[in-house]
Motif scaffolding. Structure first.
Motif, PDB file in Angstrom:
ATOM      1  N   ARG A   8      13.553  22.017  10.654  1.00 12.00           N
ATOM      2  CA  ARG A   8      15.001  22.062  10.890  1.00 12.00           C
ATOM      3  C   ARG A   8      15.696  20.810  10.344  1.00 12.00           C
ATOM      4  O   ARG A   8      16.561  20.215  10.986  1.00 12.00           O
ATOM      5  CB  ARG A   8      15.296  22.235  12.386  1.00 12.00           C
ATOM      6  CG  ARG A   8      14.744  23.532  12.964  1.00 12.00           C
ATOM      7  CD  ARG A   8      15.082  23.666  14.442  1.00 12.00           C
ATOM      8  NE  ARG A   8      16.513  23.595  14.694  1.00 12.00           N
ATOM      9  CZ  ARG A   8      17.355  24.614  14.551  1.00 12.00           C
ATOM     10  NH1 ARG A   8      16.896  25.779  14.146  1.00 12.00           N
ATOM     11  NH2 ARG A   8      18.636  24.465  14.810  1.00 12.00           N
ATOM     12  N   ILE A   9      15.302  20.427   9.121  1.00 13.01           N
ATOM     13  CA  ILE A   9      15.814  19.184   8.540  1.00 13.01           C
ATOM     14  C   ILE A   9      17.309  19.289   8.277  1.00 13.01           C
ATOM     15  O   ILE A   9      18.094  18.415   8.683  1.00 13.01           O
ATOM     16  CB  ILE A   9      15.051  18.852   7.243  1.00 13.01           C
ATOM     17  CG1 ILE A   9      13.591  18.528   7.570  1.00 13.01           C
ATOM     18  CG2 ILE A   9      15.708  17.674   6.514  1.00 13.01           C
ATOM     19  CD1 ILE A   9      12.714  18.360   6.354  1.00 13.01           C
ATOM     20  N   ALA A  10      17.732  20.352   7.589  1.00 11.00           N
ATOM     21  CA  ALA A  10      19.155  20.479   7.269  1.00 11.00           C
ATOM     22  C   ALA A  10      20.000  20.606   8.531  1.00 11.00           C
ATOM     23  O   ALA A  10      21.075  20.005   8.635  1.00 11.00           O
ATOM     24  CB  ALA A  10      19.376  21.684   6.350  1.00 11.00           C
ATOM     25  N   GLU A  11      19.505  21.374   9.516  1.00  8.53           N
ATOM     26  CA  GLU A  11      20.258  21.529  10.767  1.00  8.53           C
ATOM     27  C   GLU A  11      20.390  20.204  11.504  1.00  8.53           C
ATOM     28  O   GLU A  11      21.468  19.889  12.045  1.00  8.53           O
ATOM     29  CB  GLU A  11      19.561  22.548  11.669  1.00  8.53           C
ATOM     30  CG  GLU A  11      19.587  23.976  11.148  1.00  8.53           C
ATOM     31  CD  GLU A  11      18.386  24.281  10.262  1.00  8.53           C
ATOM     32  OE1 GLU A  11      18.108  25.470  10.075  1.00  8.53           O
ATOM     33  OE2 GLU A  11      17.752  23.340   9.751  1.00  8.53           O
ATOM     34  N   THR A  12      19.310  19.438  11.526  1.00  6.32           N
ATOM     35  CA  THR A  12      19.336  18.153  12.229  1.00  6.32           C
ATOM     36  C   THR A  12      20.301  17.186  11.572  1.00  6.32           C
ATOM     37  O   THR A  12      21.108  16.521  12.241  1.00  6.32           O
ATOM     38  CB  THR A  12      17.925  17.543  12.277  1.00  6.32           C
ATOM     39  OG1 THR A  12      17.049  18.445  12.969  1.00  6.32           O
ATOM     40  CG2 THR A  12      17.932  16.202  12.985  1.00  6.32           C
ATOM     41  N   VAL A  13      20.240  17.102  10.233  1.00  7.21           N
ATOM     42  CA  VAL A  13      21.134  16.189   9.509  1.00  7.21           C
ATOM     43  C   VAL A  13      22.583  16.616   9.689  1.00  7.21           C
ATOM     44  O   VAL A  13      23.466  15.784   9.946  1.00  7.21           O
ATOM     45  CB  VAL A  13      20.757  16.141   8.017  1.00  7.21           C
ATOM     46  CG1 VAL A  13      21.808  15.375   7.223  1.00  7.21           C
ATOM     47  CG2 VAL A  13      19.388  15.493   7.836  1.00  7.21           C
ATOM     48  N   THR A  14      22.839  17.914   9.573  1.00  5.26           N
ATOM     49  CA  THR A  14      24.204  18.417   9.717  1.00  5.26           C
ATOM     50  C   THR A  14      24.750  18.135  11.113  1.00  5.26           C
ATOM     51  O   THR A  14      25.889  17.668  11.277  1.00  5.26           O
ATOM     52  CB  THR A  14      24.242  19.929   9.433  1.00  5.26           C
ATOM     53  OG1 THR A  14      23.829  20.159   8.089  1.00  5.26           O
ATOM     54  CG2 THR A  14      25.633  20.489   9.641  1.00  5.26           C
ATOM     55  N   ALA A  15      23.956  18.400  12.141  1.00  9.29           N
ATOM     56  CA  ALA A  15      24.400  18.155  13.515  1.00  9.29           C
ATOM     57  C   ALA A  15      24.635  16.672  13.757  1.00  9.29           C
ATOM     58  O   ALA A  15      25.605  16.290  14.427  1.00  9.29           O
ATOM     59  CB  ALA A  15      23.364  18.696  14.501  1.00  9.29           C
ATOM     60  N   ASP A  16      23.769  15.838  13.204  1.00 11.47           N
ATOM     61  CA  ASP A  16      23.907  14.397  13.390  1.00 11.47           C
ATOM     62  C   ASP A  16      25.198  13.889  12.756  1.00 11.47           C
ATOM     63  O   ASP A  16      25.947  13.112  13.353  1.00 11.47           O
ATOM     64  CB  ASP A  16      22.694  13.692  12.778  1.00 11.47           C
ATOM     65  CG  ASP A  16      22.589  12.233  13.203  1.00 11.47           C
ATOM     66  OD1 ASP A  16      23.069  11.902  14.305  1.00 11.47           O
ATOM     67  OD2 ASP A  16      22.036  11.429  12.445  1.00 11.47           O
ATOM     68  N   LEU A  17      25.479  14.332  11.542  1.00  5.71           N
ATOM     69  CA  LEU A  17      26.704  13.901  10.865  1.00  5.71           C
ATOM     70  C   LEU A  17      27.941  14.420  11.573  1.00  5.71           C
ATOM     71  O   LEU A  17      28.927  13.696  11.732  1.00  5.71           O
ATOM     72  CB  LEU A  17      26.684  14.381   9.409  1.00  5.71           C
ATOM     73  CG  LEU A  17      25.671  13.690   8.499  1.00  5.71           C
ATOM     74  CD1 LEU A  17      25.589  14.412   7.156  1.00  5.71           C
ATOM     75  CD2 LEU A  17      26.027  12.229   8.287  1.00  5.71           C
ATOM     76  N   ASN A  18      27.907  15.668  12.030  1.00 13.35           N
ATOM     77  CA  ASN A  18      29.069  16.225  12.737  1.00 13.35           C
ATOM     78  C   ASN A  18      29.305  15.526  14.066  1.00 13.35           C
ATOM     79  O   ASN A  18      30.453  15.401  14.519  1.00 13.35           O
ATOM     80  CB  ASN A  18      28.887  17.731  12.961  1.00 13.35           C
ATOM     81  CG  ASN A  18      29.208  18.539  11.723  1.00 13.35           C
ATOM     82  OD1 ASN A  18      30.000  18.127  10.889  1.00 13.35           O
ATOM     83  ND2 ASN A  18      28.583  19.691  11.588  1.00 13.35           N
ATOM     84  N   ALA A  19      28.227  15.069  14.702  1.00 12.70           N
ATOM     85  CA  ALA A  19      28.388  14.361  15.968  1.00 12.70           C
ATOM     86  C   ALA A  19      28.951  12.962  15.769  1.00 12.70           C
ATOM     87  O   ALA A  19      29.606  12.409  16.649  1.00 12.70           O
ATOM     88  CB  ALA A  19      27.035  14.280  16.688  1.00 12.70           C
ATOM     89  N   TYR A  20      28.690  12.399  14.603  1.00 12.80           N
ATOM     90  CA  TYR A  20      29.085  11.009  14.333  1.00 12.80           C
ATOM     91  C   TYR A  20      30.471  10.917  13.696  1.00 12.80           C
ATOM     92  O   TYR A  20      31.234  10.001  13.980  1.00 12.80           O
ATOM     93  CB  TYR A  20      28.044  10.383  13.406  1.00 12.80           C
ATOM     94  CG  TYR A  20      28.212   8.908  13.144  1.00 12.80           C
ATOM     95  CD1 TYR A  20      28.284   7.990  14.183  1.00 12.80           C
ATOM     96  CD2 TYR A  20      28.263   8.430  11.843  1.00 12.80           C
ATOM     97  CE1 TYR A  20      28.423   6.636  13.935  1.00 12.80           C
ATOM     98  CE2 TYR A  20      28.396   7.071  11.588  1.00 12.80           C
ATOM     99  CZ  TYR A  20      28.474   6.175  12.633  1.00 12.80           C
ATOM    100  OH  TYR A  20      28.613   4.843  12.377  1.00 12.80           O
ATOM    101  N   LEU A  21      30.813  11.895  12.843  1.00 11.29           N
ATOM    102  CA  LEU A  21      32.033  11.820  12.051  1.00 11.29           C
ATOM    103  C   LEU A  21      32.948  13.013  12.335  1.00 11.29           C
ATOM    104  O   LEU A  21      32.486  14.131  12.530  1.00 11.29           O
ATOM    105  CB  LEU A  21      31.694  11.818  10.552  1.00 11.29           C
ATOM    106  CG  LEU A  21      30.834  10.656  10.054  1.00 11.29           C
ATOM    107  CD1 LEU A  21      30.420  10.914   8.608  1.00 11.29           C
ATOM    108  CD2 LEU A  21      31.570   9.340  10.174  1.00 11.29           C
TER     109      LEU A  21
END
Length: 200
Positions: free
Chosen positions: A32-45
């Protein structure tokens, strides 16, 4: 946190991989690499508009970003999201290789910002990857927009050591004595530029 139904933020759209890319696509799906990165960026920015991330087979073309369409074409063998954020957020990138170098700095910020050892390990793994690439291809490609692989590896190690010198004493060298001083400045400069977009 934004979801797929929100207007702004990063939204991922999976694509069917070509036969040659099925193994790489399976790894991305399993971890779930893309999902994790996407969620992390959306949570931060808090982005001013939506960025669509489309996973696809690229046949060697490489990942890319279309700023007019706010669309990332994410190759299964060439993951990247940072350039789209640099364009979307209007971040300053002065100098040669500016956008590529800024993308590396942004990756460092995302991995080191919470002071977690797993982020440091990820960055050091990337540095080792650059070491191996440099060993395999000692002569840098003059057309490559990135910094040479040894320089990118050293930048990641300097940032990791600078962010947590007591946790990474094995990274201490005379050439890295400046890193604990330069990393906070780099981090603070990025945080200042990102301030209008940070989620509270």
């Amino acid at each position: 946190m934004p979801t797929a139904a929100t207007h702004n933020g990063i939204r991922r759209t999976p694509g069917e991989p070509a036969p040659a890319d099925r193994a790489g696509a399976a790894v991305l799906k399993q971890h779930r690499i893309a999902e994790t990165v996407t969620a992390d960026l959306n949570a931060y920015l808090d982005l001013p508009h939506r960025i669509e991330v489309v996973a696809r087979s690229c046949a060697g073309e490489g990942s890319g970003y279309d700023p007019a369409a706010h669309r990332i074409e994410l190759c299964y063998d060439d993951l990247t999201e940072d350039h789209a954020l640099i364009d979307t957020l209007g971040l300053p990138v002065p100098g040669d290789r500016a956008e590529e170098d800024a993308a590396d700095r942004f990756a460092q910020l995302m991995l080191l910002r919470e002071g977690r050892p797993d982020g440091e390990r990820t960055l050091l793994t990337a540095a080792r990857g650059y070491d191996l690439a440099a060993a395999a291809h000692p002569e840098p490609d003059p057309d490559d927009e990135h910094a040479p692989d040894p320089a990118r590896a050293e930048s990641h190690r300097c940032a990791t050591y600078g962010a947590a010198p007591t946790r990474n004493p094995d990274l201490a060298t005379p050439l890295r004595t400046h890193c604990p001083h330069t990393w906070p400045r780099t981090r603070d400069a990025w945080t200042r530029d990102l301030a209008p977009f940070l989620r509270r």
